[in-house]
Design a protein around this motif. Structure first.
Motif: not given
Length: 224
Positions: A198-204
């Protein structure tokens, strides 16, 4: 230890344990942990890791198997292997895998329904073979964050996905969970800044404590 003259009749992986079985009734057991590896070389080839990391070399006239950073290395009777691997859950790459293996894996996975999914998947006494990359990607494919309680997921589908992804990558060095091998497209969220879907920012984040702590990734949009 000099193994000259002995023959290897079988090599069997069980999770991150590797069992090299010899024709004299003994097994060379190794565990890869986080950075261990076995490499295959032709006798004249240059090794891809430094010599000081080598703990074992098995060779024939035409091929060398070189073990690097093998933190656990044991020589034992083959009939005593259960001392080292008997505590493990069903092996996801077991060539004899069937309905009974799947049912046992589901039973172990759901034994503690309040447990965080990511931690349960990494528990080798539940299923043998899932590492941090596969844990992260299975959670993504289930549409749940790694912190979701086991009670809220489809356990049968989780087990099926774990086995499917491991089988898909069993015979090549690339670890693709997307069916793509092009650089930058091999994983949905693991090691990524943005979600491949989806292109959303991945959380780490970090899941687990002390020696069990692992970096994990999830997409807040695809994994509510």
């Amino acid at each position: 230890m000099d193994l000259t003259g002995r023959g290897v009749h079988e090599v069997r992986p069980v999770g991150k344990h590797l069992l090299i079985r010899f024709d004299d009734g003994h097994t060379l057991h190794s565990h890869l942990r986080m950075d261990g590896a076995w490499h295959l070389y032709s006798p004249e080839a240059r090794w891809r890791r430094p010599g000081h990391q080598v703990r074992a070399v098995l060779g024939t006239a035409g091929k060398l198997a070189v073990g690097f950073n093998l933190h656990d290395l044991r020589w034992l009777p083959t009939k005593a292997e259960s001392r080292l691997i008997g505590h493990l859950g069903p092996d996801l790459l077991d060539p004899e895998w069937g309905d009974e293996h799947a049912a046992e894996a589901i039973r172990r996975l759901t034994a503690d329904t309040g447990r965080e999914l990511g931690r349960a998947l990494l528990d080798q006494t539940v299923m043998a073979g899932v590492g941090n990359l596969y844990k992260t990607e299975v959670c993504f494919l289930l549409g749940r964050s790694p912190w979701t309680p086991v009670a809220e997921i489809d356990a049968a589908r989780a087990v099926r996905l774990c086995r499917e992804l491991l089988l898909r990558n069993a015979w090549h060095p690339e670890q693709s969970t997307t069916n793509r091998l092009r650089r930058g497209t091999q994983h949905w969220v693991y090691g990524r800044r943005t979600c491949l879907r989806c292109g959303a920012r991945v959380r780490r984040g970090t899941q687990g404590e002390d020696v069990e702590a692992r970096v994990t990734y999830h997409c807040p949009h695809c994994q509510p």
